[in-house]
Design a protein around this motif. Structure first.
Motif, PDB file in Angstrom:
ATOM      1  N   UNK A  62       0.828  -1.197   0.000  1.00 50.90           N
ATOM      2  CA  UNK A  62       0.000   0.000   0.000  1.00 50.90           C
ATOM      3  C   UNK A  62       0.864   1.249   0.000  1.00 50.90           C
ATOM      4  N   UNK A  63       1.914   1.244   0.809  1.00 49.45           N
ATOM      5  CA  UNK A  63       2.817   2.391   0.867  1.00 49.45           C
ATOM      6  C   UNK A  63       3.534   2.606  -0.460  1.00 49.45           C
ATOM      7  N   UNK A  64       3.961   1.510  -1.109  1.00 50.72           N
ATOM      8  CA  UNK A  64       4.661   1.614  -2.392  1.00 50.72           C
ATOM      9  C   UNK A  64       3.762   2.198  -3.464  1.00 50.72           C
ATOM     10  N   UNK A  65       2.529   1.729  -3.524  1.00 45.97           N
ATOM     11  CA  UNK A  65       1.573   2.234  -4.510  1.00 45.97           C
ATOM     12  C   UNK A  65       1.225   3.694  -4.240  1.00 45.97           C
ATOM     13  N   UNK A  66       0.985   4.010  -2.989  1.00 51.10           N
ATOM     14  CA  UNK A  66       0.570   5.371  -2.634  1.00 51.10           C
ATOM     15  C   UNK A  66       1.661   6.382  -2.937  1.00 51.10           C
ATOM     16  N   UNK A  67       2.913   6.049  -2.576  1.00 52.01           N
ATOM     17  CA  UNK A  67       4.019   6.978  -2.823  1.00 52.01           C
ATOM     18  C   UNK A  67       4.189   7.225  -4.315  1.00 52.01           C
ATOM     19  N   UNK A  68       4.117   6.164  -5.111  1.00 51.80           N
ATOM     20  CA  UNK A  68       4.287   6.324  -6.558  1.00 51.80           C
ATOM     21  C   UNK A  68       3.175   7.176  -7.151  1.00 51.80           C
ATOM     22  N   UNK A  69       1.946   6.966  -6.727  1.00 51.73           N
ATOM     23  CA  UNK A  69       0.822   7.732  -7.252  1.00 51.73           C
ATOM     24  C   UNK A  69       0.927   9.210  -6.899  1.00 51.73           C
ATOM     25  N   UNK A  70       1.400   9.500  -5.683  1.00 53.74           N
ATOM     26  CA  UNK A  70       1.557  10.899  -5.257  1.00 53.74           C
ATOM     27  C   UNK A  70       2.547  11.623  -6.155  1.00 53.74           C
ATOM     28  N   UNK A  71       3.719  11.018  -6.352  1.00 56.81           N
ATOM     29  CA  UNK A  71       4.744  11.682  -7.146  1.00 56.81           C
ATOM     30  C   UNK A  71       4.466  11.575  -8.639  1.00 56.81           C
ATOM     31  N   UNK A  72       3.725  10.585  -9.048  1.00 57.87           N
ATOM     32  CA  UNK A  72       3.294  10.490 -10.438  1.00 57.87           C
ATOM     33  C   UNK A  72       2.403  11.671 -10.797  1.00 57.87           C
ATOM     34  N   UNK A  73       1.511  12.010  -9.900  1.00 55.85           N
ATOM     35  CA  UNK A  73       0.624  13.137 -10.142  1.00 55.85           C
ATOM     36  C   UNK A  73       1.364  14.461 -10.054  1.00 55.85           C
ATOM     37  N   UNK A  74       2.288  14.557  -9.116  1.00 58.93           N
ATOM     38  CA  UNK A  74       2.983  15.830  -8.895  1.00 58.93           C
ATOM     39  C   UNK A  74       4.000  16.138  -9.984  1.00 58.93           C
ATOM     40  N   UNK A  75       4.709  15.106 -10.474  1.00 61.03           N
ATOM     41  CA  UNK A  75       5.783  15.322 -11.443  1.00 61.03           C
ATOM     42  C   UNK A  75       5.543  14.606 -12.777  1.00 61.03           C
ATOM     43  N   UNK A  76       4.341  14.127 -12.991  1.00 60.74           N
ATOM     44  CA  UNK A  76       3.990  13.475 -14.254  1.00 60.74           C
ATOM     45  C   UNK A  76       4.896  12.285 -14.581  1.00 60.74           C
ATOM     46  N   UNK A  77       5.200  11.489 -13.564  1.00 62.54           N
ATOM     47  CA  UNK A  77       5.983  10.286 -13.811  1.00 62.54           C
ATOM     48  C   UNK A  77       5.189   9.328 -14.690  1.00 62.54           C
ATOM     49  N   UNK A  78       5.885   8.658 -15.598  1.00 55.99           N
ATOM     50  CA  UNK A  78       5.227   7.665 -16.442  1.00 55.99           C
ATOM     51  C   UNK A  78       5.960   6.339 -16.285  1.00 55.99           C
ATOM     52  N   UNK A  79       5.225   5.249 -16.361  1.00 59.69           N
ATOM     53  CA  UNK A  79       5.806   3.925 -16.139  1.00 59.69           C
ATOM     54  C   UNK A  79       6.979   3.649 -17.079  1.00 59.69           C
ATOM     55  N   UNK A  80       6.837   4.016 -18.339  1.00 62.82           N
ATOM     56  CA  UNK A  80       7.843   3.641 -19.334  1.00 62.82           C
ATOM     57  C   UNK A  80       9.186   4.350 -19.113  1.00 62.82           C
ATOM     58  N   UNK A  81       9.210   5.396 -18.287  1.00 59.34           N
ATOM     59  CA  UNK A  81      10.452   6.104 -17.977  1.00 59.34           C
ATOM     60  C   UNK A  81      10.867   5.918 -16.518  1.00 59.34           C
ATOM     61  N   UNK A  82      10.310   4.909 -15.862  1.00 56.68           N
ATOM     62  CA  UNK A  82      10.622   4.654 -14.456  1.00 56.68           C
ATOM     63  C   UNK A  82      11.333   3.319 -14.329  1.00 56.68           C
ATOM     64  N   UNK A  83      12.516   3.343 -13.731  1.00 55.61           N
ATOM     65  CA  UNK A  83      13.343   2.147 -13.568  1.00 55.61           C
ATOM     66  C   UNK A  83      13.239   1.675 -12.119  1.00 55.61           C
ATOM     67  N   UNK A  84      12.940   0.416 -11.932  1.00 53.68           N
ATOM     68  CA  UNK A  84      12.717  -0.118 -10.597  1.00 53.68           C
ATOM     69  C   UNK A  84      13.984  -0.802 -10.085  1.00 53.68           C
ATOM     70  N   UNK A  85      14.399  -0.392  -8.890  1.00 55.43           N
ATOM     71  CA  UNK A  85      15.590  -0.976  -8.266  1.00 55.43           C
ATOM     72  C   UNK A  85      15.187  -1.536  -6.912  1.00 55.43           C
ATOM     73  N   UNK A  86      15.497  -2.820  -6.695  1.00 61.66           N
ATOM     74  CA  UNK A  86      15.196  -3.378  -5.381  1.00 61.66           C
ATOM     75  C   UNK A  86      16.418  -4.040  -4.786  1.00 61.66           C
ATOM     76  N   UNK A  87      16.526  -3.910  -3.490  1.00 62.76           N
ATOM     77  CA  UNK A  87      17.684  -4.434  -2.772  1.00 62.76           C
ATOM     78  C   UNK A  87      17.237  -5.355  -1.647  1.00 62.76           C
ATOM     79  N   UNK A  88      17.788  -6.572  -1.599  1.00 60.17           N
ATOM     80  CA  UNK A  88      17.592  -7.495  -0.496  1.00 60.17           C
ATOM     81  C   UNK A  88      16.107  -7.730  -0.205  1.00 60.17           C
ATOM     82  N   UNK A  89      15.649  -7.392   0.985  1.00 63.45           N
ATOM     83  CA  UNK A  89      14.253  -7.620   1.352  1.00 63.45           C
ATOM     84  C   UNK A  89      13.302  -6.834   0.446  1.00 63.45           C
ATOM     85  N   UNK A  90      13.804  -5.745  -0.126  1.00 66.45           N
ATOM     86  CA  UNK A  90      12.978  -4.938  -1.015  1.00 66.45           C
ATOM     87  C   UNK A  90      12.667  -5.609  -2.330  1.00 66.45           C
ATOM     88  N   UNK A  91      13.321  -6.745  -2.613  1.00 69.60           N
ATOM     89  CA  UNK A  91      13.089  -7.402  -3.899  1.00 69.60           C
ATOM     90  C   UNK A  91      11.662  -7.898  -4.033  1.00 69.60           C
TER      91      UNK A  91
END
Length: 211
Positions: A62-91
C-alpha cells in the motif's frame, strides 16, 4: 513516506531498500543514481525511520503504490520512464509492485526467492510451516509475470542471502535476465565496484545487459 530527488530528468529510479535500516543508510546508493542525472524516488517502509504502522505484505505494498501515485501526479511520472531498483528484502516489494505494469527495466540487488527458501537455507527447515504461516514475500512467483529486461546483482561472498537465490530467480523468470556475480562481493558492497556500475548504466540506457 519517502524521498524524491528531482533532477528534472524524464527518467526516474524508484528505489526499494533492504531490511534492518531506514533510508538514511542508503544515501550512497541514492546519490549514485542522482549523479547519473536520474530523478530518484525512494520508499520508506512502514515501521522504519519516522513512519508508523507495521511492515506487513499489505502495508508495504500500500505504501509503495501510494508513494508512486503521489509523485506520479505531482511530477507526471510515467511507467515507461521509471526504472525499478530493489535491494535485499525490497526485492519482493518491487517484484510485486511491477506486476502487470510497463516499467522498462528492473534491477535486483542481492535478491532472494521467498521467505520459505531463505529459512530453509539459513536454518535447514521452514519454521513458518509449523506455525501454519503462508510462504510470504515470494519474489520468484511475482517475477514470473514480468516481461521486461531484468538485471540481477549478487556477491559470491554474500552470507546473508546466498547467491544461489539469484540463479534460481534467473531460472524462473520469463523475461530476459542478465546476471552480474561479483566474486569479491558480499551483501553490502556491490555498488563499490566501478565495473558493475558501468554495466548498470549501460543497462539503464540501452534496456539490455552487456557481459
Amino acid at each position: 513516506y519517502g524521498i524524491y530527488v528531482n533532477n528534472e530528468s524524464e527518467e526516474t529510479v524508484y528505489f526499494f531498500h533492504g531490511n534492518g535500516w531506514d533510508l538514511r543508510y542508503f544515501q550512497d546508493a541514492i546519490q549514485i543514481f542522482s549523479d547519473w542525472w536520474y530523478n530518484v524516488l525512494a520508499l520508506e517502509y512502514p515501521g522504519y525511520g519516522d513512519t508508523e504502522w507495521y511492515p506487513t505484505q499489505e502495508s508495504v505494498m500500500l505504501a509503495a503504490q501510494k508513494l508512486y501515485l503521489i509523485w506520479q501526479e505531482r511530477y507526471n511520472l510515467v511507467d515507461r520512464n521509471t526504472y525499478i531498483w530493489w535491494y535485499s528484502i525490497g526485492t519482493w516489494v518491487a517484484a510485486n509492485f511491477v506486476k502487470d505494469k510497463n516499467f522498462p527495466v528492473l534491477v535486483l540487488e542481492a535478491p532472494y526467492t521467498s521467505w520459505y527458501d531463505l529459512a530453509r537455507e539459513k536454518i535447514g527447515f521452514v519454521p513458518q510451516k509449523f506455525l501454519f504461516l503462508e510462504n510470504t514475500f515470494q519474489t520468484d512467483e511475482n517475477l514470473k509475470s514480468y516481461w521486461w529486461p531484468v538485471l540481477i546483482l549478487h556477491g559470491e561472498r554474500d552470507k546473508l542471502i546466498p547467491v544461489l537465490n539469484t540463479y534460481r530467480l534467473k531460472e524462473v523468470a520469463t523475461s530476459n535476465v542478465g546476471v552480474i556475480v561479483d566474486p569479491e562481493g558480499d551483501h553490502y558492497n556491490l555498488l563499490d565496484n566501478p565495473e558493475t556500475l558501468s554495466k548498470i548504466q549501460y543497462f539503464f540506457q540501452n534496456k539490455k545487459y552487456i557481459k
